[in-house]
Design a protein around this motif. Structure first.
Motif, PDB file in Angstrom:
ATOM      1  N   ILE A 104      43.818  30.402  48.312  1.00 53.56           N
ATOM      2  CA  ILE A 104      42.800  31.678  47.710  1.00 53.56           C
ATOM      3  C   ILE A 104      42.212  32.045  48.579  1.00 53.56           C
ATOM      4  O   ILE A 104      41.959  33.537  48.784  1.00 53.56           O
ATOM      5  CB  ILE A 104      42.458  31.147  46.207  1.00 53.56           C
ATOM      6  N   ILE A 105      41.319  31.380  49.367  1.00 50.38           N
ATOM      7  CA  ILE A 105      40.203  31.978  50.203  1.00 50.38           C
ATOM      8  C   ILE A 105      41.013  32.703  51.303  1.00 50.38           C
ATOM      9  O   ILE A 105      40.308  33.638  51.667  1.00 50.38           O
ATOM     10  CB  ILE A 105      39.495  30.693  50.673  1.00 50.38           C
ATOM     11  N   ALA A 106      42.021  31.698  51.966  1.00 52.37           N
ATOM     12  CA  ALA A 106      42.868  32.714  52.943  1.00 52.37           C
ATOM     13  C   ALA A 106      43.196  34.140  52.530  1.00 52.37           C
ATOM     14  O   ALA A 106      43.114  35.181  53.440  1.00 52.37           O
ATOM     15  CB  ALA A 106      43.865  31.810  53.730  1.00 52.37           C
ATOM     16  N   ALA A 107      43.645  34.301  51.323  1.00 49.59           N
ATOM     17  CA  ALA A 107      44.246  35.678  50.882  1.00 49.59           C
ATOM     18  C   ALA A 107      43.041  36.564  50.665  1.00 49.59           C
ATOM     19  O   ALA A 107      43.444  37.566  51.168  1.00 49.59           O
ATOM     20  CB  ALA A 107      44.981  35.177  49.504  1.00 49.59           C
ATOM     21  N   VAL A 108      41.969  35.924  50.129  1.00 54.29           N
ATOM     22  CA  VAL A 108      40.983  37.217  49.978  1.00 54.29           C
ATOM     23  C   VAL A 108      40.344  37.552  51.228  1.00 54.29           C
ATOM     24  O   VAL A 108      40.202  38.697  51.623  1.00 54.29           O
ATOM     25  CB  VAL A 108      39.665  36.015  49.155  1.00 54.29           C
ATOM     26  N   LYS A 109      40.296  36.501  52.200  1.00 58.45           N
ATOM     27  CA  LYS A 109      39.934  36.996  53.461  1.00 58.45           C
ATOM     28  C   LYS A 109      40.832  37.872  54.210  1.00 58.45           C
ATOM     29  O   LYS A 109      40.292  39.156  54.901  1.00 58.45           O
ATOM     30  CB  LYS A 109      39.664  35.648  54.473  1.00 58.45           C
ATOM     31  N   SER A 110      42.062  37.689  54.026  1.00 60.08           N
ATOM     32  CA  SER A 110      43.136  38.531  54.904  1.00 60.08           C
ATOM     33  C   SER A 110      43.145  39.911  54.326  1.00 60.08           C
ATOM     34  O   SER A 110      43.260  40.765  55.035  1.00 60.08           O
ATOM     35  CB  SER A 110      44.439  37.868  55.034  1.00 60.08           C
TER      36      SER A 110
END
Ligand code: GDP
Length: 197
Positions: A188-194
Motif C-alpha cells: 500500500i505504501i509503495a503504491a501511494v508513493k509511486s
C-alpha cells in the motif's frame, strides 16, 4: 504513513456520491463475510473502525476513509450475498463498472477466502481489475483456519482460478492473527508513493 490517523469521509452509492478524486485510492473488494472489514481494521490497528459483522449484503455503498491525508481507503460493497434483490445487484454492478472505468484506483485489494476455491463472483471481480489494467493484489484471508499442509496448494488454486497476471501477489493473511499485515502495508505504501512521483 500513519495508519492510526484515519477518519471516515463519506459513503456513496453512485459516482456522483463519491468524494472528488483528490488522493490515491486503495480499493478493497471481496464477497460478503470474507473479512473485508476485519482486514481494513487490521491494517488500521483498530478493532471496530470499518464495521465487522454487518448484515451481509446490507449495503451497496462504497465507504471512503481518509488515511493520514495521504490516500483514501475505499471499502467497496461486498458481493455474492444470495438474498440481495436483483435491483440492488444491478445498482451494485453499475457502481462497480463506473468506478473501475473512472481510473481512480491506485491499487486494488481483492480479498478471498484462503480456505476455498474462488467463487464465480471472485473471478468476475478479478476480471474487472485485469480488464481495466488496474494494479491489484490478492489477500487470502482466514489463513488461521487452514491446515499448514494445504496452504501452498490453496494459494496455487486461487492464483489459477482467478487467472492472475504474472507478478500479481497473493498474500497469505489472517485478519484475526495479523499474519501478512506488514507485507500488505508495504504494498500500500509503495503504491501511494509511486502515484505521487
Ligand atoms: P466482511 O463482511 O467481509 O466485512 O467480513 P467481516 O470483517 O465482518 O468478517 C466476517 C466474519 O469473519 C467475522 O465473524 C470475523 O470475525 C471473521 N473473520 C474475519 N477475518 C478472519 C480471519 O482472518 N480469521 C478468522 N478465523 N475469522 C475471521
Amino acid at each position: 504513513m500513519n495508519f492510526n490517523n484515519v477518519e471516515f469521509v463519506k459513503s456513496g452509492a453512485t459516482m456522483e456520491g463519491l468524494p472528488p478524486a483528490s488522493m490515491p485510492e486503495i480499493a478493497f473488494a471481496g464477497k460478503s463475510n470474507v473479512g473485508k472489514s476485519s482486514v481494513i481494521n487490521r491494517i488500521l490497528n483498530r478493532k471496530n473502525f470499518a464495521r465487522v459483522g454487518e448484515a451481509p449484503g446490507k449495503t451497496t455503498h462504497a465507504n471512503y476513509f481518509n488515511v493520514d491525508k495521504k490516500c483514501y481507503f475505499v471499502d467497496l460493497p461486498g458481493y455474492g450475498y444470495a438474498k440481495v434483490p436483483m435491483s440492488e445487484k444491478q445498482r451494485w454492478g453499475r457502481l462497480m463498472e463506473a468506478y473501475f472505468a473512472s481510473g481512480r484506483i491506485t491499487l486494488g485489494i481483492l480479498i478471498v477466502d484462503a480456505r476455498h476455491a474462488p467463487t464465480n463472483n471472485d473471478i468476475v471481480m478479478a476480471d474487472y481489475f485485469i480488464q481495466t489494467g488496474c494494479p491489484f493484489i490478492v489477500v487470502a484471508n482466514k489463513l488461521d483456519k487452514l491446515k499448514k499442509s494445504v496452504i501452498e496448494s490453496n494459494l496455487e488454486t486461487i492464483r489459477e482460478d482467478l487467472d492472475l497476471p504474472e507478478g500479481c501477489p497473493v498474500i497469505p493473511f489472517s485478519a484475526e492473527k495479523g499474519t501478512g499485515r506488514d507485507e500488505l502495508v508495504r504494498y500500500i505504501i509503495a503504491a501511494v508513493k509511486s502515484e505521487k512521483s
